[in-house]
Design a protein around this motif. Structure first.
Motif, PDB file in Angstrom:
ATOM      1  N   LEU A  37       0.852  -1.204   0.000  1.00 16.20           N
ATOM      2  CA  LEU A  37       0.000   0.000   0.000  1.00 16.20           C
ATOM      3  C   LEU A  37       0.882   1.246   0.000  1.00 16.20           C
ATOM      4  N   TRP A  38       0.328   2.323  -0.554  1.00 21.81           N
ATOM      5  CA  TRP A  38       1.065   3.586  -0.668  1.00 21.81           C
ATOM      6  C   TRP A  38       0.726   4.482   0.515  1.00 21.81           C
ATOM      7  N   GLU A  39       1.762   4.997   1.188  1.00 22.65           N
ATOM      8  CA  GLU A  39       1.541   5.798   2.396  1.00 22.65           C
ATOM      9  C   GLU A  39       2.243   7.137   2.287  1.00 22.65           C
ATOM     10  N   PHE A  40       1.836   8.043   3.152  1.00 20.42           N
ATOM     11  CA  PHE A  40       2.628   9.246   3.359  1.00 20.42           C
ATOM     12  C   PHE A  40       3.798   8.830   4.254  1.00 20.42           C
ATOM     13  N   PRO A  41       5.035   9.203   3.893  1.00 25.64           N
ATOM     14  CA  PRO A  41       6.201   8.731   4.652  1.00 25.64           C
ATOM     15  C   PRO A  41       6.143   9.182   6.109  1.00 25.64           C
ATOM     16  N   GLY A  42       6.790   8.403   6.971  1.00 27.78           N
ATOM     17  CA  GLY A  42       6.827   8.730   8.395  1.00 27.78           C
ATOM     18  C   GLY A  42       7.004   7.466   9.194  1.00 27.78           C
ATOM     19  N   GLY A  43       6.613   7.511  10.459  1.00 27.93           N
ATOM     20  CA  GLY A  43       6.743   6.313  11.292  1.00 27.93           C
ATOM     21  C   GLY A  43       6.394   6.599  12.728  1.00 27.93           C
ATOM     22  N   LEU A  91      -0.562  14.613  10.033  1.00 28.31           N
ATOM     23  CA  LEU A  91       0.100  14.773   8.735  1.00 28.31           C
ATOM     24  C   LEU A  91       0.690  16.186   8.695  1.00 28.31           C
ATOM     25  N   TYR A  92       2.001  16.254   8.586  1.00 25.52           N
ATOM     26  CA  TYR A  92       2.688  17.542   8.468  1.00 25.52           C
ATOM     27  C   TYR A  92       2.838  17.882   6.994  1.00 25.52           C
ATOM     28  N   LEU A  93       2.915  19.172   6.721  1.00 26.66           N
ATOM     29  CA  LEU A  93       3.245  19.626   5.370  1.00 26.66           C
ATOM     30  C   LEU A  93       4.693  20.085   5.361  1.00 26.66           C
ATOM     31  N   CYS A  94       5.382  19.839   4.263  1.00 23.05           N
ATOM     32  CA  CYS A  94       6.781  20.246   4.150  1.00 23.05           C
ATOM     33  C   CYS A  94       7.081  20.562   2.694  1.00 23.05           C
ATOM     34  N   ARG A  95       7.570  21.768   2.446  1.00 28.63           N
ATOM     35  CA  ARG A  95       7.870  22.180   1.067  1.00 28.63           C
ATOM     36  C   ARG A  95       9.356  22.384   0.823  1.00 28.63           C
ATOM     37  N   ARG A  96      10.167  22.259   1.890  1.00 30.52           N
ATOM     38  CA  ARG A  96      11.615  22.485   1.730  1.00 30.52           C
ATOM     39  C   ARG A  96      12.406  21.393   2.445  1.00 30.52           C
ATOM     40  N   TRP A  97      13.391  20.855   1.777  1.00 33.84           N
ATOM     41  CA  TRP A  97      14.260  19.845   2.380  1.00 33.84           C
ATOM     42  C   TRP A  97      15.594  19.885   1.664  1.00 33.84           C
ATOM     43  N   ASP A  98      16.601  19.282   2.282  1.00 32.95           N
ATOM     44  CA  ASP A  98      17.920  19.167   1.663  1.00 32.95           C
ATOM     45  C   ASP A  98      18.138  17.723   1.236  1.00 32.95           C
ATOM     46  N   GLY A  99      18.708  17.547   0.045  1.00 33.71           N
ATOM     47  CA  GLY A  99      18.980  16.206  -0.453  1.00 33.71           C
ATOM     48  C   GLY A  99      17.950  15.781  -1.483  1.00 33.71           C
ATOM     49  N   VAL A 100      18.185  14.620  -2.036  1.00 36.07           N
ATOM     50  CA  VAL A 100      17.294  14.063  -3.063  1.00 36.07           C
ATOM     51  C   VAL A 100      16.617  12.837  -2.478  1.00 36.07           C
ATOM     52  N   VAL A 101      15.296  12.777  -2.582  1.00 38.68           N
ATOM     53  CA  VAL A 101      14.592  11.646  -1.970  1.00 38.68           C
ATOM     54  C   VAL A 101      14.983  10.336  -2.667  1.00 38.68           C
ATOM     55  N   ALA A 102      15.191   9.312  -1.850  1.00 41.28           N
ATOM     56  CA  ALA A 102      15.529   7.975  -2.346  1.00 41.28           C
ATOM     57  C   ALA A 102      14.772   6.960  -1.499  1.00 41.28           C
ATOM     58  N   ALA A 103      14.369   5.864  -2.137  1.00 37.55           N
ATOM     59  CA  ALA A 103      13.598   4.831  -1.417  1.00 37.55           C
ATOM     60  C   ALA A 103      14.563   3.922  -0.663  1.00 37.55           C
ATOM     61  N   ARG A 104      14.878   4.274   0.588  1.00 38.65           N
ATOM     62  CA  ARG A 104      15.814   3.462   1.372  1.00 38.65           C
ATOM     63  C   ARG A 104      15.104   2.322   2.101  1.00 38.65           C
ATOM     64  N   GLU A 105      13.832   2.516   2.391  1.00 38.49           N
ATOM     65  CA  GLU A 105      13.095   1.486   3.141  1.00 38.49           C
ATOM     66  C   GLU A 105      11.784   1.102   2.463  1.00 38.49           C
ATOM     67  N   HIS A 106      11.432   1.793   1.385  1.00 34.64           N
ATOM     68  CA  HIS A 106      10.185   1.501   0.680  1.00 34.64           C
ATOM     69  C   HIS A 106      10.493   0.764  -0.626  1.00 34.64           C
ATOM     70  N   ASP A 107       9.464   0.164  -1.192  1.00 36.72           N
ATOM     71  CA  ASP A 107       9.637  -0.532  -2.469  1.00 36.72           C
ATOM     72  C   ASP A 107       9.637   0.436  -3.647  1.00 36.72           C
ATOM     73  N   ALA A 108       8.996   1.578  -3.503  1.00 36.35           N
ATOM     74  CA  ALA A 108       8.931   2.551  -4.604  1.00 36.35           C
ATOM     75  C   ALA A 108       8.471   3.890  -4.043  1.00 36.35           C
ATOM     76  N   LEU A 109       8.758   4.945  -4.795  1.00 36.96           N
ATOM     77  CA  LEU A 109       8.291   6.292  -4.460  1.00 36.96           C
ATOM     78  C   LEU A 109       7.541   6.839  -5.661  1.00 36.96           C
ATOM     79  N   ALA A 125      -5.987   4.377   7.286  1.00 36.66           N
ATOM     80  CA  ALA A 125      -5.766   5.605   8.057  1.00 36.66           C
ATOM     81  C   ALA A 125      -5.371   6.774   7.154  1.00 36.66           C
ATOM     82  N   ASP A 126      -4.668   6.478   6.073  1.00 34.27           N
ATOM     83  CA  ASP A 126      -4.158   7.533   5.188  1.00 34.27           C
ATOM     84  C   ASP A 126      -5.218   8.061   4.225  1.00 34.27           C
ATOM     85  N   GLU A 127      -6.170   7.194   3.894  1.00 29.62           N
ATOM     86  CA  GLU A 127      -7.124   7.549   2.832  1.00 29.62           C
ATOM     87  C   GLU A 127      -7.849   8.885   3.045  1.00 29.62           C
TER      88      GLU A 127
END
Ligand code: CDP
Length: 137
Positions: A37-43, A91-109, A125-127
């Motif tokens: 299932l597709w989720e908003f990242p977090g934990g 659910l937080y909103l975030c429009r600025r980050w440093d780095g390039v997102v990579a799937a380190r723990e997920h199967d896909a982004l 819960a995410d729906e």
């Protein structure tokens, strides 16, 4: 709704929003609950951990990006009773980050326009969060 008392689990999640207004979702890996299932990242927030610190830690671990706390704004809460626990998930909103997102723990982004998010199967819960994002963005 249930009458059985359930422990409450606090999970923090984020809608990363890119310059084109697309939102990042991540596919839960095989071997974990709700795999595929597709989720908003977090934990999960660990005992004694500040929720924002937990989210910053999870984004570093899961996506390899650095987020500053001042860039995180809580937007809406999901509240959902699973069989063995009740999930409370800001659910937080975030429009600025440093780095390039990579799937380190997920199967896909996937970067997805809010009006296309409903095409991706999500944990229950995410729906409900999708409609809030569609209205906001
Ligand atoms: O990554 P961590 O092990 O800290 O937590 P998790 O397995 O991602 O989240 C704990 C539980 O919360 C999951 O088993 C899901 O039932 C639920 N969850 C969810 O419904 N939606 C999310 N976006 C994240 C977690």
């Amino acid at each position: 709704m249930t009458d059985t008392p359930l422990p409450t689990v606090l999970v923090v999640a984020v809608a990363l929003i890119d310059v084109d207004g697309r939102v990042l979702i991540a596919k839960r890996p095989q071997g974990k609950s709700l795999a595929g299932l597709w989720e908003f990242p977090g934990g999960k927030v660990e005992p004694g951990e500040r929720p924002e610190a937990a989210l910053i830690r999870e984004l570093r671990e899961e996506l390899g990006i650095e987020v500053s706390e001042s860039c995180l704004a809580p937007f809406v809460f999901a509240s959902h009773a699973y069989d063995s626990f009740h999930l409370l998930m800001p659910l937080y909103l975030c429009r600025r980050w440093d780095g390039v997102v990579a799937a380190r723990e997920h199967d896909a982004l996937a970067w997805v326009k809010p009006d296309k998010l409903s095409a991706y199967p999500m944990p229950p819960a995410d729906e409900p969060l999708v409609a809030w994002l569609r209205d906001l963005l």
